[in-house]
Scaffold this active site. Structure first.
Site, PDB file in Angstrom:
ATOM      1  N   ARG A  77       4.353 -11.891   3.635  1.00  0.00           N
ATOM      2  CA  ARG A  77       5.603 -11.953   3.198  1.00  0.00           C
ATOM      3  C   ARG A  77       6.356 -11.633   4.625  1.00  0.00           C
ATOM      4  O   ARG A  77       7.665 -11.289   4.461  1.00  0.00           O
ATOM      5  CB  ARG A  77       5.814 -10.765   2.325  1.00  0.00           C
TER       6      ARG A  77
ATOM      7  N   HIS B 161      -1.833 -16.621   7.346  1.00  0.00           N
ATOM      8  CA  HIS B 161      -0.555 -15.529   7.597  1.00  0.00           C
ATOM      9  C   HIS B 161      -0.935 -14.481   8.593  1.00  0.00           C
ATOM     10  O   HIS B 161      -0.290 -13.301   8.481  1.00  0.00           O
ATOM     11  CB  HIS B 161      -0.280 -14.634   6.016  1.00  0.00           C
TER      12      HIS B 161
ATOM     13  N   PRO C 262       0.746  -1.255   0.065  1.00  0.00           N
ATOM     14  CA  PRO C 262       0.039  -0.050   0.053  1.00  0.00           C
ATOM     15  C   PRO C 262       1.060   1.274   0.094  1.00  0.00           C
ATOM     16  O   PRO C 262       2.006   1.425   0.795  1.00  0.00           O
ATOM     17  CB  PRO C 262      -0.684  -0.102   1.373  1.00  0.00           C
ATOM     18  N   GLU C 263       0.358   2.255  -0.807  1.00  0.00           N
ATOM     19  CA  GLU C 263       1.026   3.483  -0.804  1.00  0.00           C
ATOM     20  C   GLU C 263       0.108   4.537   0.113  1.00  0.00           C
ATOM     21  O   GLU C 263      -0.952   4.044   0.417  1.00  0.00           O
ATOM     22  CB  GLU C 263       1.496   4.138  -2.025  1.00  0.00           C
TER      23      GLU C 263
ATOM     24  N   ARG D 228      20.842  16.738  -6.467  1.00  0.00           N
ATOM     25  CA  ARG D 228      20.859  15.366  -6.619  1.00  0.00           C
ATOM     26  C   ARG D 228      20.757  14.741  -8.082  1.00  0.00           C
ATOM     27  O   ARG D 228      20.280  15.346  -8.918  1.00  0.00           O
ATOM     28  CB  ARG D 228      19.475  14.674  -6.109  1.00  0.00           C
TER      29      ARG D 228
END
Length: 273
Positions: free
Chosen positions: A112, A93, A2-3, A151
DNA sequence: AAGAGACCCTGGATGC
DNA sequence: TGCATCCAGGGTCTCT
């Protein structure tokens, strides 16, 4: 996984389900999910506490407890949360369970095992190094120009750096760069003022739209009630390798930047010129 | 200091 | 079918 839009959507749905409910005990089904403090202290500190406020910062979820400590969760790639009756069978999980004293469970599931839980007195210990929120006024062209001036790394990898701006991940980096018509490999310092302004505007547009659409569901992301987002229907380039660019028809190209799959239109986002 | 790459994990998809 | 390889919405650590 998720963002920012997904984390916000999950938190909005989760908040009314957990607010002001007493946590009776905590079961770490996979103890390494607890980053700090050590497991026994984590369990002791949470016993009898209630969440009295929730906030999002970048991709972190912050839960203020009634003793003014903060529980902080990060879902990383595959984390999910749900609230169910304690009689519901566990899933394979499930990693961490907060048992409410009224008989419901708040469960954290994470295939994960990348997700983490923190319990701290000062949230800055976890989120203090994050850059500004992309939808806030402090994230503007002047700010980004100051950062990018020095940068040389690819703009795509800089957008993924949470110390520069917090909450953008792989999907929204690619979509924002496409909307701003900037090649993902352009060195940060090579962007013009106009391009930086376009990029900032694109990021805000994309994230706001994704919030409205309740996020992007590709595989794992689900809202706490199990439903999906819909921004996957609005993706222009992400995971559309070989498909025609929605703008010019050229095949979408996939490259690897900062170790992440990166999708762009070679005609709309030229590296030179 | 900044940048590149390895690493942490599991399981689904793809290729031979 | 079986096995190998690649791939995944993230972040941290090490090395240069």
């Amino acid at each position: 996984m998720p963002e920012l839009p997904e984390v916000q959507t999950i938190l909005d749905a989760l908040t009314p389900l957990i607010l002001n409910r007493e946590i009776q005990s905590v079961t770490p089904l996979w103890p390494p999910v607890i980053d700090r403090p050590e497991r026994v202290l984590f369990q002791q500190w949470l016993q009898g506490r209630r969440v009295i406020e929730t906030k999002r910062r970048g991709k972190y979820m912050l839960f203020r407890l009634d003793d003014d400590r903060w529980l902080i969760l990060h879902l990383r790639m595959t984390g999910k949360m749900r609230v169910v009756n304690a009689s519901e069978p566990l899933r394979p999980h499930d990693r961490l369970i907060f048992h409410f004293s009224d008989g419901d469970d708040w469960r954290f599931e994470d295939q994960r095992k990348f997700g983490r839980a923190y319990l701290v007195e000062d949230p800055a210990e976890i989120v203090g190094k994050l850059g500004p929120e992309p939808l806030s006024d402090t994230f503007d062209a002047n700010y980004l120009a100051r950062i990018l001036a020095r940068r040389t790394a690819a703009i795509k990898s800089l957008l993924l750096d949470q110390r520069i701006v917090a909450g953008i991940g792989n999907i929204y980096a690619d979509e924002s760069l496409f909307l701003a018509r900037i090649h993902p490999l352009r060195p940060g310092s090579s962007l013009t003022q106009d391009e930086i302004a376009a990029l900032v505007a694109a990021i805000k547009t994309i994230l706001a739209q994704a919030l409205t659409e309740m996020g992007t569901t590709l595989r794992d992301y689900r809202r706490p009630d199990g439903s999906t987002g819909s921004f996957q229907n609005s993706l222009q380039v992400f995971r559309r390798t070989g498909e025609p660019c929605p703008s010019c028809g050229a095949p979408i190209q996939r490259i690897v930047v900062a170790g992440r799959s990166t999708h762009f239109c070679p005609r709309e986002q030229p590296l030179h010129g």
